[in-house]
Every structure is written in structure tokens, then in C-alpha cells.
Design a protein around this motif. Structure first.
Motif, short mmCIF file in Angstrom:
data_model
loop_
_atom_site.label_atom_id
_atom_site.label_comp_id
_atom_site.label_asym_id
_atom_site.label_seq_id
_atom_site.Cartn_x
_atom_site.Cartn_y
_atom_site.Cartn_z
N TYR A 99 -53.41 -27.66 -4.33
CA TYR A 99 -52.13 -27.06 -3.95
C TYR A 99 -52.31 -25.61 -3.51
O TYR A 99 -51.64 -25.38 -2.20
CB TYR A 99 -51.40 -26.98 -5.26
N PHE A 100 -53.11 -24.66 -4.03
CA PHE A 100 -53.18 -23.38 -3.53
C PHE A 100 -54.04 -23.43 -2.34
O PHE A 100 -53.66 -22.53 -1.38
CB PHE A 100 -53.77 -22.56 -4.46
N ILE A 101 -54.75 -24.22 -1.76
CA ILE A 101 -55.56 -24.52 -0.79
C ILE A 101 -54.76 -24.95 0.24
O ILE A 101 -54.64 -24.41 1.59
CB ILE A 101 -56.90 -25.37 -0.93
N ALA A 102 -53.91 -25.83 -0.17
CA ALA A 102 -52.88 -26.40 0.91
C ALA A 102 -51.70 -25.26 1.29
O ALA A 102 -51.33 -25.68 2.66
CB ALA A 102 -52.07 -27.70 0.12
N LEU A 103 -51.83 -24.18 0.71
CA LEU A 103 -50.76 -23.65 1.03
C LEU A 103 -51.21 -22.68 2.19
O LEU A 103 -50.38 -22.00 3.08
CB LEU A 103 -50.51 -22.40 -0.03
N THR A 104 -52.43 -22.56 2.47
CA THR A 104 -53.09 -21.88 3.60
C THR A 104 -52.79 -22.54 4.83
O THR A 104 -52.70 -21.85 6.01
CB THR A 104 -54.69 -21.92 3.59
N GLY A 105 -52.21 -24.03 4.96
CA GLY A 105 -51.81 -24.58 6.14
C GLY A 105 -53.14 -25.22 6.73
O GLY A 105 -52.94 -25.74 8.07
N VAL A 106 -54.39 -25.01 6.37
CA VAL A 106 -55.77 -25.37 6.99
C VAL A 106 -55.50 -26.96 6.50
O VAL A 106 -56.41 -26.92 5.42
CB VAL A 106 -56.47 -24.50 6.90
N GLN A 107 -55.66 -27.98 7.28
CA GLN A 107 -55.78 -29.28 6.91
C GLN A 107 -57.50 -29.62 6.61
O GLN A 107 -57.67 -30.44 5.70
CB GLN A 107 -55.28 -30.26 7.78
N GLU A 108 -58.15 -28.88 7.32
CA GLU A 108 -59.63 -29.35 6.94
C GLU A 108 -60.01 -28.68 5.57
O GLU A 108 -60.97 -29.20 5.07
CB GLU A 108 -60.62 -28.47 7.88
N LEU A 109 -59.55 -27.53 5.20
CA LEU A 109 -59.86 -27.09 3.73
C LEU A 109 -59.47 -28.47 2.59
O LEU A 109 -60.32 -28.48 1.64
CB LEU A 109 -59.04 -25.64 3.45
N VAL A 110 -58.22 -28.64 2.77
CA VAL A 110 -57.69 -29.78 2.04
C VAL A 110 -58.45 -31.00 1.99
O VAL A 110 -58.95 -31.54 0.99
CB VAL A 110 -56.12 -29.94 2.24
N ALA A 111 -58.89 -31.43 3.04
CA ALA A 111 -60.09 -32.38 3.23
C ALA A 111 -61.24 -32.35 2.42
O ALA A 111 -61.83 -33.20 1.84
CB ALA A 111 -59.92 -32.86 4.67
N GLY A 112 -61.68 -31.12 2.85
CA GLY A 112 -63.13 -30.63 2.06
C GLY A 112 -62.90 -30.86 0.56
O GLY A 112 -63.89 -31.35 -0.06
N VAL A 113 -61.72 -30.17 -0.05
CA VAL A 113 -61.77 -30.07 -1.37
C VAL A 113 -61.65 -31.52 -1.72
O VAL A 113 -62.03 -31.99 -2.89
CB VAL A 113 -60.63 -29.26 -1.80
N SER A 114 -60.53 -32.39 -0.88
CA SER A 114 -60.49 -33.88 -1.42
C SER A 114 -61.70 -34.72 -1.50
O SER A 114 -62.06 -35.55 -2.45
CB SER A 114 -59.43 -34.55 -0.64
N LEU A 115 -62.72 -34.31 -0.67
CA LEU A 115 -63.91 -35.17 -0.47
C LEU A 115 -64.86 -34.64 -1.62
O LEU A 115 -65.84 -35.42 -2.16
CB LEU A 115 -64.64 -34.82 0.82
N VAL A 116 -64.89 -33.40 -1.83
CA VAL A 116 -65.86 -32.85 -2.68
C VAL A 116 -65.55 -32.86 -4.15
O VAL A 116 -66.33 -32.87 -4.98
CB VAL A 116 -66.18 -31.12 -2.51
N ALA A 117 -64.23 -32.86 -4.70
CA ALA A 117 -63.99 -32.97 -5.92
C ALA A 117 -64.37 -34.16 -6.91
O ALA A 117 -65.00 -33.90 -7.84
CB ALA A 117 -62.46 -32.97 -6.20
N PRO A 118 -64.75 -35.21 -6.23
CA PRO A 118 -65.35 -36.61 -6.88
C PRO A 118 -66.81 -36.16 -7.00
O PRO A 118 -67.32 -36.55 -8.11
CB PRO A 118 -65.25 -37.67 -6.02
N MET A 119 -67.41 -35.60 -6.44
CA MET A 119 -68.74 -35.16 -6.56
C MET A 119 -68.94 -33.83 -7.69
O MET A 119 -69.98 -34.02 -8.23
CB MET A 119 -69.60 -34.55 -5.39
N PHE A 120 -67.77 -33.18 -7.76
CA PHE A 120 -67.82 -32.13 -8.53
C PHE A 120 -67.37 -32.61 -9.96
O PHE A 120 -68.30 -32.17 -11.05
CB PHE A 120 -66.64 -30.95 -8.18
N THR A 121 -66.89 -33.63 -9.96
CA THR A 121 -66.46 -34.25 -11.39
C THR A 121 -67.54 -35.02 -11.78
O THR A 121 -68.11 -35.26 -13.18
CB THR A 121 -65.43 -35.22 -11.22
#
Length: 60
Positions: free
Chosen positions: A38-60
Motif C-alpha cells: 500500500y505505501f509503495i503504491a502511494l508513490t505512483g510508480v507501477q514498477e515498484l509495486v510489481a517488484g514487491v508483488s513478485l518478490v513477496a512470495p520469495m521473501f515468504t
């Protein structure tokens, strides 16, 4: 006393005693990832949100 959980406790009670901390930690991790996204999405940069969405499963 060390093996009471595995030797004498009822299976449903032992299961809940062992599974509850795991489930709670997974819920905390999920909430953390959602708030982080959510807080990364507030920046308005779609690439950052995509990066978090892709890396979150690996982090878990």
C-alpha cells in the motif's frame, strides 16, 4: 514433561498448540506485505509495486 505434548496430549489439542503460532505468524507476515505494498503504491510508480508483488512470495 518434555514429551507430554507428543505422547499423552489429544491430537486435536496438540495440533492446535503447534499450529496456532505458525498461523499467527503467517497472518502477521501477510498484513505486513499488504501494508508495505500500500505505501509503495502511494508513490505512483507501477514498477515498484510489481517488484514487491513478485518478490513477496520469495521473501515468504
Amino acid at each position: 514433561m518434555e514429551n507430554y505434548l507428543f505422547e499423552k496430549m489429544d491430537v486435536p489439542k496438540a495440533y492446535m498448540k503447534l499450529a496456532l503460532p505458525v498461523v499467527l505468524s503467517m497472518i502477521v507476515s501477510l498484513v505486513y506485505n499488504m501494508v508495505d505494498t500500500y505505501f509503495i503504491a502511494l508513490t505512483g510508480v507501477q514498477e515498484l509495486v510489481a517488484g514487491v508483488s513478485l518478490v513477496a512470495p520469495m521473501f515468504t
